[in-house]
Design a protein around this motif. Sequence first.
Motif, short mmCIF file in Angstrom:
data_model
loop_
_atom_site.label_atom_id
_atom_site.label_comp_id
_atom_site.label_asym_id
_atom_site.label_seq_id
_atom_site.Cartn_x
_atom_site.Cartn_y
_atom_site.Cartn_z
N LEU A 559 73.62 29.44 51.16
CA LEU A 559 73.22 27.70 51.11
C LEU A 559 74.75 27.49 50.85
O LEU A 559 74.42 26.58 52.05
N VAL A 560 76.01 27.18 50.72
CA VAL A 560 77.29 27.21 50.44
C VAL A 560 77.83 27.04 52.13
O VAL A 560 78.46 26.17 52.53
N TYR A 563 76.35 23.77 53.03
CA TYR A 563 77.08 22.41 51.61
C TYR A 563 77.85 22.88 50.99
O TYR A 563 77.84 23.13 49.83
N ASP A 566 78.98 20.71 47.69
CA ASP A 566 78.34 20.44 46.73
C ASP A 566 78.57 21.90 45.33
O ASP A 566 78.06 23.06 45.88
N GLN A 568 77.50 23.02 43.24
CA GLN A 568 76.34 23.58 42.67
C GLN A 568 75.71 25.43 43.92
O GLN A 568 74.77 25.81 43.13
N THR A 569 75.85 24.29 44.97
CA THR A 569 75.83 25.92 45.92
C THR A 569 76.82 27.05 46.17
O THR A 569 76.31 28.41 46.45
N ILE A 572 75.06 30.45 44.96
CA ILE A 572 74.07 30.74 44.89
C ILE A 572 74.03 31.79 46.24
O ILE A 572 74.10 31.97 46.79
N TYR A 597 67.60 25.59 43.49
CA TYR A 597 68.14 24.60 43.67
C TYR A 597 67.57 24.37 44.94
O TYR A 597 67.82 24.63 46.05
N PRO A 599 69.08 21.14 47.73
CA PRO A 599 70.87 20.28 48.19
C PRO A 599 70.33 18.95 48.30
O PRO A 599 69.22 18.60 48.09
#
Length: 718
Positions: A559-560, A563, A566, A568-569, A572, A597, A599
């Motif tokens: 995910l990072v 994103y 963000d 929060q990623t 993950i 999670y 996004p």
Amino acid sequence: MKRRDFLALGVSAAALAHTQRSGATQPLTPDAVHPGVWKFTYGTPEAITPVRTRHYGPATAGLAALPRVDVCPVNVSARTSRRGTLVTIPLQPHELVYGLGLQMQSFIQRGLKKTLRVNADPEIDSGDSHAPVPFYVTTRGYGVLIDTARYATFYCGNKPRKIARGADASGERSPEVTADALPAAYRRFRFGQPSEVMIEVPRVEGVEVYVFGGPTLRLATQRYNLFAGGGALPPRWGLGVWYRVERDFSQQDVLALASDFRSRKIPCDVLGLEPGWQTHAYSCSYKWSDRFPSPGDMIQTLGRDHFRLNLWEHAFTHPSSAIYDALFPHSADYEVWDGIVPDFLTADARRIFSEYHAREHVAIGVSGYKLDECDNSDFTRNWSFPEVSRFPSGADGEQMHSLFGLRYQDTIQGIFDQRKQRTYGLVRSSQALAAPYPYVLYSDLYDHTTFVRSIAHASFSGLLWTPEVRDASSDEDLIRRVQAVVFSPMALINAWYIKNPPWKQIDRDANNKGELAENWERLEQTCRSALELRMRFLPLIHAAFVRYHREGLPPFRALVMDYPDDPQTWAIDDQYVVGNDVIVAPVVAGHAQRSVYLPAGDWFDFWSGARYAGGRSITMDVPLEQVPLFARAGALLPLADVTTHTDDPGAWALTVLVCGDGSVATSIFEDDDGLPAGLTEVHLTWDASTGRGTVERSREHRGRRYNVSAWRPLAARG
């Protein structure tokens, strides 16, 4: 030249040499080598490195098509000592580091020390890996490749230099991004302070460093993959379901299993043979054993029922092999399992090895290979050639261990390239610039959480990974493993040590005795449904691989990567993006709920049709028969009819799910499975005002064509 000018030049050269020997750090000057790619050169690099021994050139058209980056995004310095060469690259506060190959025990690399050694048993977080890659990317949007085949050590920050008493340290720290941005375990790594990545390359007098601009983490990764040659594009059959049979199966056993799969409607495109197909397997003869009296006839029979055949092997060559004598002068000075070790850095070794395989296997219909044992267990289990080995190419054992998997892939891949035939296979070791190779990594380690993490983590380094399913500790464990593997680069069931499929009996001893579980048909049905999900998503997965091939964008990615802004990623590692519009969140046995999670933006639950606002975590129940899937609002999901193999015409019949207003057009690709691939782009759009979809092709396609039979809204049920 005047005498004093000559003397001055000599003094300057001597001073430079003294500076390098004394260990003074030198800022290096970059040379632009491709759009958005720079090379820094220090000292005298070695001749045997990943870049200097590469067999695929950069995908220049793809590199030119990426957004322009005019300035190198980071500075590089280096110095030499008696230990080798030390490269230093700055890190900004909260700049996170990812990559370094298949690091199965960790996700974020900032704050960690990793020594990149090839090791078949990477059980601790030391840097040992099946596929250590001296490449990393950061959330500042650039990537760095250290072009070395040595066991380089990466200090990824968290090594603060001493500060004199009373010195001004203001500005050297920054607050946490948010209190909950990262797990508490990361706080000790001082992410909020400026730091540096230090890379120590042992026993070398120089090194080349490549920097890949972004300006995002995702674009830097794409640029690295395109520099490698562009991503692999498997044939469509390679993206179906794979099943590897028990190691001692006979020709009759294989045909009986194939018949059983078709009668029970188990999806499967590829059957794989394990060691018993050869007369000698450790080391290898590459000769068909008596268990397979007519392999060509068997392959033809399997082909009529739309199965391909893949062969297990490794490169250590037994004296009984027909190529042993010819390979002998082109091999190392140490043996492994009483077999010689071919020097695949030499053209002669590659030619001898590949010509035999082409004649005895591929010519009769073998579709590909599983290249096992090309990693190294000399550290932990005392097999493989030692570091002191010498090879005719000039490589030593350390360099060859780093490059053995890649050059083995070159040797086998050359067969298919010459025949203009696409293949897909497995390999146990790889290194830098691996993106173009259609071979998927796997491991004898079997922790499911680690396997899921590796799907996301492999995306940072141009690697493909399968969390293959072997056996299970419970029915639930088997189902959850199958659900995860269907959303990976290869949907592989590896039953090499059980005679019956695992859904018939999860207990290994009972399975091999032929004692089937009482409830096996119910378990089979649940596993079949998961495998059918793979077949439904095949158009989307294939399209993701086309983008990997053309644009360098990993088909399965963390995910990072999409994103990076963000926080929060950032940590993950148990969910990931598939293609452009789908997030998968596999479940590990023992959990009736899990947190997912989502996004920014709105997302639809694939199963219920419920719509969720993104930018937050949701906790959801996870029924055993479902793996959590979420589609981006506005997306179009082209799903195929359920089929048992990819040759079935139903694999080209589509139902397009419209997520919300369907405003995000998508493309899939008709593929002739040729080399080079004959691809026709099929562009799908939806007009919410009229409730109608359109299909447009980039050209007339010869061969199978997609046919959209229905457009359906993905909406909440009930």
